[in-house]
Design an enzyme around this catalytic site. Structure first.
Site, PDB file in Angstrom:
ATOM      1  N   THR A  72       1.092  -0.998  -0.153  1.00 17.44           N
ATOM      2  CA  THR A  72       0.518   0.031   0.223  1.00 17.44           C
ATOM      3  C   THR A  72       0.888   1.319   0.155  1.00 17.44           C
ATOM      4  OG1 THR A  72      -1.768  -0.626   0.979  1.00 17.44           O
ATOM      5  CG2 THR A  72      -2.002   0.883   1.445  1.00 17.44           C
ATOM      6  N   LEU A 156      -8.221  -0.445   8.086  1.00 17.41           N
ATOM      7  CA  LEU A 156      -7.869  -1.019   9.376  1.00 17.41           C
ATOM      8  C   LEU A 156      -8.344  -0.434  10.299  1.00 17.41           C
ATOM      9  CD1 LEU A 156      -3.909  -1.735   8.235  1.00 17.41           C
ATOM     10  CD2 LEU A 156      -5.949  -3.059   8.669  1.00 17.41           C
ATOM     11  N   THR A 229       1.505  -1.701  14.798  1.00 14.38           N
ATOM     12  CA  THR A 229       0.875  -2.391  13.653  1.00 14.38           C
ATOM     13  C   THR A 229       1.467  -1.723  12.376  1.00 14.38           C
ATOM     14  OG1 THR A 229      -1.012  -2.550  13.769  1.00 14.38           O
ATOM     15  CG2 THR A 229       0.288  -4.274  14.390  1.00 14.38           C
ATOM     16  N   ARG A 231       3.499   1.555  11.077  1.00  9.04           N
ATOM     17  CA  ARG A 231       4.346   2.634  11.384  1.00  9.04           C
ATOM     18  C   ARG A 231       5.921   2.568  12.124  1.00  9.04           C
ATOM     19  NH1 ARG A 231       3.745  -0.232   6.870  1.00  9.04           N
ATOM     20  NH2 ARG A 231       3.306   0.387   4.934  1.00  9.04           N
ATOM     21  N   ASP A 255       5.197  -3.892  15.994  1.00  4.66           N
ATOM     22  CA  ASP A 255       5.336  -5.298  14.737  1.00  4.66           C
ATOM     23  C   ASP A 255       6.318  -4.147  13.905  1.00  4.66           C
ATOM     24  OD1 ASP A 255       4.948  -7.658  12.921  1.00  4.66           O
ATOM     25  OD2 ASP A 255       4.087  -6.209  11.304  1.00  4.66           O
ATOM     26  N   GLU A 260      13.991  -0.382   9.266  1.00 12.64           N
ATOM     27  CA  GLU A 260      13.985  -2.241   9.427  1.00 12.64           C
ATOM     28  C   GLU A 260      14.801  -2.402   8.013  1.00 12.64           C
ATOM     29  OE1 GLU A 260       9.379  -1.966  10.846  1.00 12.64           O
ATOM     30  OE2 GLU A 260       9.736  -2.020   8.745  1.00 12.64           O
ATOM     31  N   HIS A 281       7.649  -7.064  11.697  1.00 13.25           N
ATOM     32  CA  HIS A 281       7.144  -7.071  10.608  1.00 13.25           C
ATOM     33  C   HIS A 281       6.210  -7.815  10.047  1.00 13.25           C
ATOM     34  CE1 HIS A 281       6.408  -3.018   7.621  1.00 13.25           C
ATOM     35  NE2 HIS A 281       5.435  -3.207   7.870  1.00 13.25           N
ATOM     36  N   ILE A 282       5.314  -8.322  10.684  1.00 10.02           N
ATOM     37  CA  ILE A 282       4.694 -10.000   9.850  1.00 10.02           C
ATOM     38  C   ILE A 282       3.002  -9.952   9.879  1.00 10.02           C
ATOM     39  CG2 ILE A 282       6.931 -11.455  10.574  1.00 10.02           C
ATOM     40  CD1 ILE A 282       4.954 -12.297  13.052  1.00 10.02           C
ATOM     41  N   ALA A 283       2.323  -8.805  10.648  1.00  6.98           N
ATOM     42  CA  ALA A 283       1.211  -8.423  10.288  1.00  6.98           C
ATOM     43  C   ALA A 283       0.556  -8.551   9.115  1.00  6.98           C
ATOM     44  CB  ALA A 283       0.983  -6.817  11.398  1.00  6.98           C
ATOM     45  N   TRP A 284       1.363  -8.008   7.403  1.00  7.66           N
ATOM     46  CA  TRP A 284       0.929  -7.441   7.352  1.00  7.66           C
ATOM     47  C   TRP A 284       0.869  -8.795   5.808  1.00  7.66           C
ATOM     48  CZ3 TRP A 284       3.379  -9.117   2.257  1.00  7.66           C
ATOM     49  CH2 TRP A 284       4.487  -9.161   2.781  1.00  7.66           C
TER      50      TRP A 284
END
Length: 314
Positions: A72, A156, A229, A231, A255, A260, A281-284
């Site tokens: 996104t 979200l 979750t 940025r 997250d 990163e 950074h796995i939420a997506w």
């Protein structure tokens, strides 16, 4: 049509067949800054998740007609330069909402129930040493009855609010900091003072950078937990680590970080207290989410090849 995917590794082994049917398809597991030009040469269409495509690079790709951002956020692409060079740019939205919402509540429920601490105790054999049938060493709290503040009320934020209400939480929607409070919103500082759980879902902008720092953390309830979750950079990481180490708030679930992959000296990455849950950074990235992502990118390419506009930003 020559289609090149620059960072296949970010798609976690998901089938790339939807791209392969659209043209001459080439993919690279990862693309370093030094490899961008070589990997992009000759492409009519570039697909990138996080590989940076700046003005200097775009100026050297005369055949490039379309950039598909497999995400996104588009901060890795110079949109102004793309427009100047006549390169179309698309993104995808909404594909990861179920995944992010699920991970948000995984963080919330773990922190409220101290599940991660009980799991660690079981792995260390402490349950076997218990004098009764269970262990009640740490607090275990319901979501129901808690006040949950949403910062960032897009798709979200709205989805998180719906799930929170299903748990029986009292949901409040934070107004933007230092803005006139709209109907149905709660003034920013009042929201963070009132909330038992604060969940961040706004984009990172100049306005939202360091939105929550030492002053805001000091206003929160001692039992509050802070979830991000969205940025990295929205919450000041050094200030949060300090607040957690002093038990100023009850806990945090993050997250995302400001840089990163995580730097070794990042205050949250280096923090070792059990009142922080940090995930990479796995939420997506549920399997279903990435399948939806690949499908949507392929539809963007197909629409472009037929002269149609779908998810066009440029």
């Amino acid at each position: 049509m020559n289609i090149t995917l620059l960072d296949t590794a970010t798609l976690a082994g998901t089938s790339l067949e939807p791209f392969q049917t659209l043209g001459n398809f080439t993919s690279y597991s990862l693309t370093s800054p030094a490899q961008v030009l070589a990997h992009s040469a000759g492409a009519d269409v570039l697909i990138t998740n996080k590989v940076v495509l700046n003005r200097e690079t775009l100026a050297k790709l005369p055949e490039l007609k379309l950039i598909c951002v497999a995400a996104t956020g588009t901060n890795n692409v110079d949109l102004v330069a793309a427009k100047e060079f006549g390169i179309a740019v698309t993104n995808v939205a909404g594909y990861s909402t179920p995944s992010v919402v699920q991970h948000t509540f995984a963080l919330i429920t773990n922190l409220l129930g101290n599940t991660h601490r009980y799991i660690a105790d079981c792995q260390q054999g402490l349950w076997q040493q218990s004098e009764m049938f269970c262990r009640l060493d740490y607090r275990f709290n319901d979501i129901g009855g808690k006040t949950l503040a949403i910062i960032g009320y897009g798709s979200l934020g709205k989805a998180v609010a719906d799930v929170a209400r299903a748990f029986g939480a009292n949901v409040i929607i934070s107004e933007r900091k230092n803005q006139v409070t709209r109907e149905g919103r709660t003034e920013f500082y009042q929201a963070i003072k009132t909330a038992d759980v604060i969940s961040v879902h706004c984009p990172l902008t100049d306005e939202s950078r360091d939105l929550i720092g030492a002053a805001e953390l000091a206003m929160m309830k001692p039992n509050a937990i802070l979830i991000n979750t969205a940025r990295g950079g929205i919450v000041n990481e050094a200030d949060l680590a300090n607040a957690l180490s002093n038990n100023q708030i009850a806990g945090a679930g993050f997250d995302v970080l400001s840089k990163e992959p995580a730097a070794k000296d990042n205050p949250l990455a280096a923090y070792r207290g059990d009142n922080l849950i940090l995930t990479p950074h796995i939420a997506w990235a549920s399997e279903e989410s990435i399948i939806r992502l690949v499908k949507q990118v392929s539809l963007n390419i197909s629409a472009f090849s037929q002269g149609e506009s779908l998810n066009r930003l440029v």
